[in-house]
Motif scaffolding. Structure first.
Motif, PDB file in Angstrom:
ATOM      1  N   GLU A  42       0.831  -1.209   0.000  1.00  0.00           N
ATOM      2  CA  GLU A  42       0.000   0.000   0.000  1.00  0.00           C
ATOM      3  C   GLU A  42       0.858   1.250   0.000  1.00  0.00           C
ATOM      4  O   GLU A  42       1.974   1.265   0.523  1.00  0.00           O
ATOM      5  CB  GLU A  42      -0.905   0.013   1.237  1.00  0.00           C
ATOM      6  CG  GLU A  42      -1.968   1.098   1.156  1.00  0.00           C
ATOM      7  CD  GLU A  42      -2.769   1.285   2.442  1.00  0.00           C
ATOM      8  OE1 GLU A  42      -3.872   1.842   2.353  1.00  0.00           O
ATOM      9  OE2 GLU A  42      -2.294   0.897   3.529  1.00  0.00           O
ATOM     10  N   SER A  43       0.318   2.316  -0.577  1.00  0.00           N
ATOM     11  CA  SER A  43       1.018   3.586  -0.596  1.00  0.00           C
ATOM     12  C   SER A  43       0.175   4.613   0.143  1.00  0.00           C
ATOM     13  O   SER A  43      -0.963   4.887  -0.236  1.00  0.00           O
ATOM     14  CB  SER A  43       1.242   3.997  -2.051  1.00  0.00           C
ATOM     15  OG  SER A  43       1.827   5.257  -2.115  1.00  0.00           O
ATOM     16  N   SER A 207       5.645  -1.142  -0.278  1.00  0.00           N
ATOM     17  CA  SER A 207       4.779  -0.196   0.427  1.00  0.00           C
ATOM     18  C   SER A 207       5.500   1.146   0.459  1.00  0.00           C
ATOM     19  O   SER A 207       6.735   1.199   0.431  1.00  0.00           O
ATOM     20  CB  SER A 207       4.520  -0.642   1.857  1.00  0.00           C
ATOM     21  OG  SER A 207       3.958  -1.926   1.885  1.00  0.00           O
ATOM     22  N   TYR A 219      -1.982  12.286  -5.127  1.00  0.00           N
ATOM     23  CA  TYR A 219      -3.140  11.654  -5.758  1.00  0.00           C
ATOM     24  C   TYR A 219      -2.682  10.616  -6.782  1.00  0.00           C
ATOM     25  O   TYR A 219      -3.261   9.543  -6.924  1.00  0.00           O
ATOM     26  CB  TYR A 219      -4.008  12.709  -6.439  1.00  0.00           C
ATOM     27  CG  TYR A 219      -5.279  12.144  -7.021  1.00  0.00           C
ATOM     28  CD1 TYR A 219      -6.417  12.003  -6.234  1.00  0.00           C
ATOM     29  CD2 TYR A 219      -5.337  11.738  -8.349  1.00  0.00           C
ATOM     30  CE1 TYR A 219      -7.582  11.467  -6.746  1.00  0.00           C
ATOM     31  CE2 TYR A 219      -6.498  11.194  -8.876  1.00  0.00           C
ATOM     32  CZ  TYR A 219      -7.614  11.066  -8.067  1.00  0.00           C
ATOM     33  OH  TYR A 219      -8.762  10.516  -8.591  1.00  0.00           O
ATOM     34  N   CYS A 222      -0.646   7.574  -4.359  1.00  0.00           N
ATOM     35  CA  CYS A 222      -1.067   6.971  -3.088  1.00  0.00           C
ATOM     36  C   CYS A 222      -2.536   6.581  -3.061  1.00  0.00           C
ATOM     37  O   CYS A 222      -3.373   7.257  -3.639  1.00  0.00           O
ATOM     38  CB  CYS A 222      -0.792   7.944  -1.945  1.00  0.00           C
ATOM     39  SG  CYS A 222       0.942   8.374  -1.837  1.00  0.00           S
ATOM     40  N   GLU A 223      -2.820   5.491  -2.370  1.00  0.00           N
ATOM     41  CA  GLU A 223      -4.217   5.063  -2.240  1.00  0.00           C
ATOM     42  C   GLU A 223      -4.924   5.779  -1.098  1.00  0.00           C
ATOM     43  O   GLU A 223      -6.115   6.004  -1.139  1.00  0.00           O
ATOM     44  CB  GLU A 223      -4.299   3.564  -1.965  1.00  0.00           C
ATOM     45  CG  GLU A 223      -4.028   2.683  -3.177  1.00  0.00           C
ATOM     46  CD  GLU A 223      -2.594   2.185  -3.198  1.00  0.00           C
ATOM     47  OE1 GLU A 223      -2.101   1.778  -2.137  1.00  0.00           O
ATOM     48  OE2 GLU A 223      -1.974   2.214  -4.268  1.00  0.00           O
ATOM     49  N   ARG A 224      -4.171   6.064  -0.057  1.00  0.00           N
ATOM     50  CA  ARG A 224      -4.782   6.742   1.087  1.00  0.00           C
ATOM     51  C   ARG A 224      -3.970   7.974   1.442  1.00  0.00           C
ATOM     52  O   ARG A 224      -2.765   8.013   1.224  1.00  0.00           O
ATOM     53  CB  ARG A 224      -4.831   5.813   2.312  1.00  0.00           C
ATOM     54  CG  ARG A 224      -6.037   4.876   2.281  1.00  0.00           C
ATOM     55  CD  ARG A 224      -6.264   4.214   3.620  1.00  0.00           C
ATOM     56  NE  ARG A 224      -5.090   3.495   4.071  1.00  0.00           N
ATOM     57  CZ  ARG A 224      -4.703   3.443   5.337  1.00  0.00           C
ATOM     58  NH1 ARG A 224      -5.379   4.067   6.270  1.00  0.00           N
ATOM     59  NH2 ARG A 224      -3.621   2.770   5.672  1.00  0.00           N
ATOM     60  N   PRO A 238      -9.389   7.500   1.813  1.00  0.00           N
ATOM     61  CA  PRO A 238      -8.986   7.098   0.471  1.00  0.00           C
ATOM     62  C   PRO A 238      -8.796   8.357  -0.379  1.00  0.00           C
ATOM     63  O   PRO A 238      -9.484   9.357  -0.163  1.00  0.00           O
ATOM     64  CB  PRO A 238     -10.183   6.296  -0.042  1.00  0.00           C
ATOM     65  CG  PRO A 238     -10.919   5.868   1.190  1.00  0.00           C
ATOM     66  CD  PRO A 238     -10.693   6.939   2.210  1.00  0.00           C
ATOM     67  N   ARG A 239      -7.862   8.307  -1.324  1.00  0.00           N
ATOM     68  CA  ARG A 239      -7.468   9.550  -2.003  1.00  0.00           C
ATOM     69  C   ARG A 239      -8.650  10.280  -2.669  1.00  0.00           C
ATOM     70  O   ARG A 239      -8.791  11.489  -2.530  1.00  0.00           O
ATOM     71  CB  ARG A 239      -6.372   9.274  -3.029  1.00  0.00           C
ATOM     72  CG  ARG A 239      -6.803   8.331  -4.122  1.00  0.00           C
ATOM     73  CD  ARG A 239      -5.780   8.207  -5.218  1.00  0.00           C
ATOM     74  NE  ARG A 239      -6.326   7.311  -6.230  1.00  0.00           N
ATOM     75  CZ  ARG A 239      -5.735   7.007  -7.354  1.00  0.00           C
ATOM     76  NH1 ARG A 239      -4.562   7.516  -7.624  1.00  0.00           N
ATOM     77  NH2 ARG A 239      -6.296   6.191  -8.206  1.00  0.00           N
ATOM     78  N   GLU A 240      -9.512   9.553  -3.410  1.00  0.00           N
ATOM     79  CA  GLU A 240     -10.624  10.239  -4.079  1.00  0.00           C
ATOM     80  C   GLU A 240     -11.528  10.901  -3.047  1.00  0.00           C
ATOM     81  O   GLU A 240     -11.999  12.009  -3.220  1.00  0.00           O
ATOM     82  CB  GLU A 240     -11.495   9.284  -4.906  1.00  0.00           C
ATOM     83  CG  GLU A 240     -10.869   8.792  -6.186  1.00  0.00           C
ATOM     84  CD  GLU A 240     -10.004   7.572  -5.967  1.00  0.00           C
ATOM     85  OE1 GLU A 240      -9.932   7.091  -4.809  1.00  0.00           O
ATOM     86  OE2 GLU A 240      -9.380   7.108  -6.940  1.00  0.00           O
ATOM     87  N   GLU A 349      -4.578  10.733 -14.510  1.00  0.00           N
ATOM     88  CA  GLU A 349      -4.050   9.476 -13.937  1.00  0.00           C
ATOM     89  C   GLU A 349      -2.534   9.372 -14.082  1.00  0.00           C
ATOM     90  O   GLU A 349      -1.853   8.912 -13.206  1.00  0.00           O
ATOM     91  CB  GLU A 349      -4.721   8.281 -14.618  1.00  0.00           C
ATOM     92  CG  GLU A 349      -6.017   7.848 -13.930  1.00  0.00           C
ATOM     93  CD  GLU A 349      -5.794   7.330 -12.512  1.00  0.00           C
ATOM     94  OE1 GLU A 349      -4.873   6.521 -12.333  1.00  0.00           O
ATOM     95  OE2 GLU A 349      -6.514   7.753 -11.606  1.00  0.00           O
TER      96      GLU A 349
END
Ligand SMILES: Nc1ncnc2c1ncn2[C@@H]1O[C@H](COP(=O)(O)OP(=O)(O)OP(=O)(O)O)[C@@H](O)[C@H]1O
Ligand SMILES: [Mg+2]
Length: 352
Positions: A42-43, A207, A219, A222-224, A238-240, A349
């Motif tokens: 995870e990032s 990670s 953004y 990273c996922e979070r 969460p990033r979004e 993206e």
């Protein structure tokens, strides 16, 4: 849920704490009761204004400093209790990359020797066919094996950051703590290095704890996202979710400050950036050490809008779960909610 690779449990770090009893000594609580996990592969981004404690927390995770309270677990084991071989193994597991590459390497040593250092430090035999292995390491980060003979000054800033990444990768880490790794680089080079991080994550399943001021980079990578304000976590999401629907008034202000992301909140920004309401009695303005109450209250537009609720001064808001996988440390965050913009259309993206 599977066990996270790394758990930060109620970590605080107070600078000067050990000498606090000497006359005239002041302490500074740089990280204040932070809990956060990072999953395998995870990032997670750590964002927040200058002085909010990002580097300090990163250094705690990399075990460059020992926290004054709380603990860090890797694979469920307390890192503070490791010694000898286990401690060395932890140091191989977690590597830190810094912003400033200018002074990161001894200018009189060739890249070959710089890259071989980690093996020596860890008492490991140099890899078989050492030059081939070190050359491969350089190629992995987008440089040429022939560059092994060069000295640090013969690289550009972006190339030097790649050498730093190669050195961090040499012993097969599972987590990289990257502290503003691209902010000293030219904008065009930043995108290349961010793409390199993204590729390495995919290829090696790394990670990442990515410390940055740049929400677009965050953004992308990273996922979070975890938001620090004066040493305390105010929101993790969460990033979004964080960019489209920030809950904490401070996160909203951070996002509103990014051109193209947050015009919708300009009214709120101007309020937040104005001197703000005078600190209410009991609210220690700008003091992260304030034990009671919310440390953001003195600058908080929501606090002002709600008529300075007593609860904000009396009770420290805990980080509590909210909708959409977010967690927020604000007593009234949901009452300040407004629909967010669709950032995915604003932040592309691919970087660059
Ligand atoms: N060695 C130290 N001794 C005393 N105080 C320190 C020390 N290092 C950092 N601090 C203080 O701790 C706080 C957090 O510092 P830190 O470097 O973690 O912030 P940061 O979020 O990384 O900021 P930046 O975005 O500017 O890099 C700051 O107020 C800083 O002045
Ligand atoms: Mg820093």
């Amino acid at each position: 849920m599977t066990e996270p690779l790394l758990s930060i449990e109620r970590v605080s770090h107070e600078f000067g704490a050990r000498r606090a009893l000497l006359p005239g000594r002041r302490t500074h609580l740089a990280v204040d009761d932070v809990s956060l996990t990072i999953g395998a592969g995870e990032s997670v981004a750590l964002v927040g204004e200058s002085g909010s404690g990002k580097t300090t927390l990163g250094r705690v995770v990399a075990k460059l400093i020992t926290p004054t309270a709380g603990r860090v677990l890797v694979d469920g084991r307390d890192v503070g209790a490791l010694s000898g071989r286990e401690l060395l193994a932890y140091r191989r597991t977690v590597q830190m990359i810094f912003q400033n590459t200018q002074h990161a390497f001894n200018p009189r040593r060739r890249i070959r020797d710089i890259l071989a250092d980690p093996y020596e430090i860890h008492g490991l035999p140099a890899p078989d066919g050492r030059d081939a292995a070190l050359g491969e390491l350089l190629e992995r980060v987008g440089l040429h094996a022939s560059m092994l003979d060069r000295y640090p000054h013969q690289f550009s800033g972006g190339q030097r950051q790649r050498v730093g990444i190669a050195r961090a990768l040499s012993l097969g880490p599972r987590l990289i703590v990257a502290d503003e790794p691209v902010s000293a680089l030219d904008v065009s080079v930043q995108a290349q290095v961010l793409n390199l991080f993204a590729r390495l994550r995919r290829e090696l399943g790394l990670s990442l704890l990515f410390i940055s001021h740049d929400l677009r980079a965050v953004y992308f990578l990273c996922e979070r996202i975890a938001v620090l304000y004066q040493g305390r976590l105010v929101e993790v999401a969460p990033r979004e979710r964080l960019l489209e629907h920030p809950l904490h008034p401070y996160s909203r202000r951070l996002i509103a400050a990014v051109p193209g992301l947050g015009e919708r909140d300009s009214a709120e920004v101007s309020q937040a950036e104005a001197p703000g309401p005078a600190p209410a009695p009991g609210v220690a303005a700008e003091s992260p050490a304030a034990a009671a109450g919310c440390h953001y209250a003195s600058r908080c537009p929501l606090y002002a809008r709600l008529g300075a609720p007593e609860r904000c001064r009396a009770e420290r808001p805990a980080l509590r779960p909210a909708a959409g996988g977010s967690a927020v440390a604000c007593h009234f965050a949901t009452e300040g909610e407004e629909p967010g913009a669709n950032v995915s259309s604003v932040v592309s993206e691919e970087v660059g």
